[in-house]
Design a protein around this motif. Structure first.
Motif, PDB file in Angstrom:
ATOM      1  N   ALA A   1       7.811 -52.991 -24.092  1.00  0.00           N
ATOM      2  CA  ALA A   1       8.211 -51.661 -24.550  1.00  0.00           C
ATOM      3  C   ALA A   1       7.050 -50.999 -25.295  1.00  0.00           C
ATOM      4  O   ALA A   1       5.919 -51.487 -25.279  1.00  0.00           O
ATOM      5  N   ARG A   2       7.316 -49.885 -25.947  1.00  0.00           N
ATOM      6  CA  ARG A   2       6.278 -49.161 -26.687  1.00  0.00           C
ATOM      7  C   ARG A   2       6.492 -49.299 -28.182  1.00  0.00           C
ATOM      8  O   ARG A   2       7.625 -49.349 -28.661  1.00  0.00           O
ATOM      9  N   PHE A   3       5.382 -49.372 -28.908  1.00  0.00           N
ATOM     10  CA  PHE A   3       5.442 -49.477 -30.360  1.00  0.00           C
ATOM     11  C   PHE A   3       5.983 -48.186 -30.966  1.00  0.00           C
ATOM     12  O   PHE A   3       6.011 -47.127 -30.332  1.00  0.00           O
ATOM     13  N   GLY A   4       6.392 -48.286 -32.244  1.00  0.00           N
ATOM     14  CA  GLY A   4       6.921 -47.119 -32.932  1.00  0.00           C
ATOM     15  C   GLY A   4       5.976 -45.939 -32.905  1.00  0.00           C
ATOM     16  O   GLY A   4       6.388 -44.799 -32.676  1.00  0.00           O
ATOM     17  N   PHE A   5       4.675 -46.196 -33.129  1.00  0.00           N
ATOM     18  CA  PHE A   5       3.719 -45.080 -33.173  1.00  0.00           C
ATOM     19  C   PHE A   5       3.433 -44.506 -31.795  1.00  0.00           C
ATOM     20  O   PHE A   5       2.801 -43.453 -31.681  1.00  0.00           O
ATOM     21  N   GLU A   6       3.914 -45.152 -30.732  1.00  0.00           N
ATOM     22  CA  GLU A   6       3.751 -44.632 -29.371  1.00  0.00           C
ATOM     23  C   GLU A   6       4.976 -43.832 -28.908  1.00  0.00           C
ATOM     24  O   GLU A   6       5.006 -43.348 -27.770  1.00  0.00           O
ATOM     25  N   ASN A   7       5.961 -43.706 -29.771  1.00  0.00           N
ATOM     26  CA  ASN A   7       7.175 -42.949 -29.472  1.00  0.00           C
ATOM     27  C   ASN A   7       7.280 -41.742 -30.391  1.00  0.00           C
ATOM     28  O   ASN A   7       6.957 -41.831 -31.584  1.00  0.00           O
ATOM     29  N   GLU A   8       7.740 -40.619 -29.852  1.00  0.00           N
ATOM     30  CA  GLU A   8       7.974 -39.446 -30.689  1.00  0.00           C
ATOM     31  C   GLU A   8       9.242 -39.624 -31.514  1.00  0.00           C
ATOM     32  O   GLU A   8      10.102 -40.439 -31.190  1.00  0.00           O
ATOM     33  N   SER A   9       9.360 -38.852 -32.568  1.00  0.00           N
ATOM     34  CA  SER A   9      10.524 -38.909 -33.454  1.00  0.00           C
ATOM     35  C   SER A   9      11.815 -38.703 -32.674  1.00  0.00           C
ATOM     36  O   SER A   9      11.873 -37.937 -31.703  1.00  0.00           O
ATOM     37  N   PHE A  10      12.869 -39.371 -33.124  1.00  0.00           N
ATOM     38  CA  PHE A  10      14.201 -39.151 -32.547  1.00  0.00           C
ATOM     39  C   PHE A  10      14.735 -37.766 -32.880  1.00  0.00           C
ATOM     40  O   PHE A  10      15.661 -37.289 -32.232  1.00  0.00           O
ATOM     41  N   PHE A  11      14.167 -37.123 -33.881  1.00  0.00           N
ATOM     42  CA  PHE A  11      14.758 -35.902 -34.405  1.00  0.00           C
ATOM     43  C   PHE A  11      14.142 -34.639 -33.833  1.00  0.00           C
ATOM     44  O   PHE A  11      14.334 -33.545 -34.357  1.00  0.00           O
ATOM     45  N   VAL A  12      13.398 -34.784 -32.740  1.00  0.00           N
ATOM     46  CA  VAL A  12      12.899 -33.636 -31.987  1.00  0.00           C
ATOM     47  C   VAL A  12      13.201 -33.880 -30.513  1.00  0.00           C
ATOM     48  O   VAL A  12      13.338 -35.015 -30.069  1.00  0.00           O
ATOM     49  N   ASN A  13      13.302 -32.810 -29.760  1.00  0.00           N
ATOM     50  CA  ASN A  13      13.569 -32.934 -28.327  1.00  0.00           C
ATOM     51  C   ASN A  13      12.290 -32.971 -27.499  1.00  0.00           C
ATOM     52  O   ASN A  13      12.314 -33.351 -26.327  1.00  0.00           O
ATOM     53  N   GLU A  14      11.174 -32.570 -28.119  1.00  0.00           N
ATOM     54  CA  GLU A  14       9.920 -32.553 -27.394  1.00  0.00           C
ATOM     55  C   GLU A  14       9.369 -33.975 -27.258  1.00  0.00           C
ATOM     56  O   GLU A  14       9.557 -34.818 -28.121  1.00  0.00           O
ATOM     57  N   GLY A  15       8.661 -34.204 -26.145  1.00  0.00           N
ATOM     58  CA  GLY A  15       8.018 -35.491 -25.954  1.00  0.00           C
ATOM     59  C   GLY A  15       8.548 -36.199 -24.728  1.00  0.00           C
ATOM     60  O   GLY A  15       9.448 -35.724 -24.029  1.00  0.00           O
ATOM     61  N   GLY A  16       7.963 -37.375 -24.471  1.00  0.00           N
ATOM     62  CA  GLY A  16       8.357 -38.145 -23.301  1.00  0.00           C
ATOM     63  C   GLY A  16       9.577 -39.000 -23.575  1.00  0.00           C
ATOM     64  O   GLY A  16      10.126 -39.010 -24.687  1.00  0.00           O
ATOM     65  N   PRO A  17      10.038 -39.734 -22.550  1.00  0.00           N
ATOM     66  CA  PRO A  17      11.188 -40.620 -22.723  1.00  0.00           C
ATOM     67  C   PRO A  17      10.916 -41.674 -23.792  1.00  0.00           C
ATOM     68  O   PRO A  17       9.807 -42.187 -23.902  1.00  0.00           O
ATOM     69  N   ALA A  18      11.937 -41.959 -24.585  1.00  0.00           N
ATOM     70  CA  ALA A  18      11.828 -43.053 -25.548  1.00  0.00           C
ATOM     71  C   ALA A  18      11.704 -44.361 -24.767  1.00  0.00           C
ATOM     72  O   ALA A  18      12.399 -44.555 -23.756  1.00  0.00           O
ATOM     73  N   GLN A  19      10.820 -45.213 -25.194  1.00  0.00           N
ATOM     74  CA  GLN A  19      10.635 -46.508 -24.524  1.00  0.00           C
ATOM     75  C   GLN A  19      10.539 -47.606 -25.586  1.00  0.00           C
ATOM     76  O   GLN A  19       9.553 -48.322 -25.695  1.00  0.00           O
ATOM     77  N   LEU A  20      11.615 -47.705 -26.339  1.00  0.00           N
ATOM     78  CA  LEU A  20      11.686 -48.680 -27.422  1.00  0.00           C
ATOM     79  C   LEU A  20      12.123 -50.038 -26.897  1.00  0.00           C
ATOM     80  O   LEU A  20      12.542 -50.183 -25.747  1.00  0.00           O
ATOM     81  N   GLY A  21      12.029 -51.037 -27.775  1.00  0.00           N
ATOM     82  CA  GLY A  21      12.448 -52.388 -27.425  1.00  0.00           C
ATOM     83  C   GLY A  21      13.546 -52.886 -28.345  1.00  0.00           C
ATOM     84  O   GLY A  21      13.622 -52.490 -29.516  1.00  0.00           O
ATOM     85  N   GLN A  22      14.397 -53.726 -27.810  1.00  0.00           N
ATOM     86  CA  GLN A  22      15.406 -54.435 -28.586  1.00  0.00           C
ATOM     87  C   GLN A  22      15.410 -55.907 -28.177  1.00  0.00           C
ATOM     88  O   GLN A  22      14.903 -56.260 -27.107  1.00  0.00           O
ATOM     89  N   ALA A  23      15.952 -56.745 -29.014  1.00  0.00           N
ATOM     90  CA  ALA A  23      16.064 -58.159 -28.678  1.00  0.00           C
ATOM     91  C   ALA A  23      17.279 -58.751 -29.367  1.00  0.00           C
ATOM     92  O   ALA A  23      17.630 -58.352 -30.491  1.00  0.00           O
TER      93      ALA A  23
END
Length: 333
Positions: A245-267
């Motif tokens: 997945a992508r690190f936190g700093f590679e993802n845009e804030s959840f609180f804006v609509n601009e940016g690419g798809p979220a690609q977070l990780g869970q385990a």
């Protein structure tokens, strides 16, 4: 504030998510998890998230047509690809895999990649606790905290949760973010024009602040100082390095609509007590520790308040701000 029963609130949230583009399964799984959060007193992770989720679906930051799939499996491990959809269906698949593999192998570790915000971590562990399994859950999130000694937001608030089943009682449920407070609480405070406690966050210039809006433009502070920052680092590596997945700093804030798809990780880590000392020995040891804890009248077991709130909400519903309820109704329509 308006009081609304859980079934009605869930139907309303699901309708709003479907209207924003979520497929029926995604909308239902997500609404169920959000309403659970409201019912246990975690309004920052409840239906207040529907407007932002809907914005992400419309803007393409989350794919409403995504169907999670098992991308890889080997022995006690597996990887689920969320397909850049909302996290809840993918996490549900991961938990089914974790339960089956822990039953067969004694332990299981299942990751999720290309995922989104996974809400209240405790929600996911209800499944493992009901199966009699010890469970841990981890997720990263968009950058909100600096590395210790740094100034730039790098790590997410990176929640950790754990559940330990008990004999004849609700399981112990421990759920916490690694920031001093969950970022969602800042969003609620900013929305309602309320101050936040000093020590939760700093502004964009690194100065301590009680202004929720200034805090959202700055950085969260880690719980426990350097130790909290190190734990956030551990979570980033567990849920990103192992899942792709992508690190936190590679993802845009959840609180804006601009940016690419979220690609977070869970385990999710699931452990079957039967495979170790045995279920009865495990339950005896848990009871012994809990009895020792409760010998002090001031001790409250983690999760106790949530259980009480959940029972009350099942009978009497929950309170939702009037403006939020109207927003949900408008979105559903």
């Amino acid at each position: 504030m308006a009081r609304i029963d859980l079934d009605t609130l869930q139907s309303l949230a699901a309708a709003a998510l479907r209207a924003a583009g979520a497929n029926p399964a995604m909308a239902d799984d997500t609404a169920r998890a959000l309403v659970y959060a409201d019912s246990v007193g975690l309004s920052s992770h409840g239906v207040s998230r529907v407007p932002s989720y809907g914005g992400h679906l419309r803007a393409g930051r989350a794919r409403g047509d995504a169907v999670p799939r098992l991308a890889r499996a080997h022995g006690a491990t597996a990887l689920v690809d969320a397909g850049s959809g909302l996290a809840y269906p993918a996490c549900a698949l991961a938990l089914r895999e974790a339960t089956e593999r822990a039953r067969a192998q004694g332990v299981a570790f299942v990751g999720v990649t290309n995922s989104h915000h996974f809400g209240a971590a405790a929600w996911h562990l209800e499944t493992l606790a009901a199966a009699g399994l010890v469970g841990l859950a981890f997720s990263n999130s968009p950058a909100a905290m600096p590395a210790w000694g740094g100034k730039r937001a790098l790590f997410g608030t990176n929640p950790i949760a754990a559940t330990f089943p008990r004999r004849g009682a609700a399981p112990l449920m421990i759920d916490m973010s690694l920031s001093e407070a969950a970022r969602g609480k800042l969003v609620i405070a900013a929305r309602d024009g309320q101050p936040i406690p000093l020590g939760w966050a700093v502004d964009a210039d690194g100065r301590p602040t009680t202004d929720a809006k200034a805090a959202l433009a700055g950085s969260m502070l880690p719980a426990g100082g350097a130790k909290g920052a190190m734990l956030a680092l551990v979570v980033e590596l567990l849920v990103v390095a192992l899942t792709g997945a992508r690190f936190g700093f590679e993802n845009e804030s959840f609180f804006v609509n601009e940016g690419g798809p979220a690609q977070l990780g869970q385990a999710f880590l699931a452990i079957d007590p039967v495979a170790l000392a045995g279920n009865e020995a495990y339950l005896d040891r848990v009871d012994t520790l809990i009895d020792a804890m409760l010998a002090d009248d001031e001790v409250r077991l983690p999760g106790t308040r949530r259980v009480a709130l959940r029972e009350a909400a099942l009978g009497g519903g929950v309170e939702i701000p009037d403006a939020l309820l109207e927003q949900l109704r408008a979105a559903a329509a």
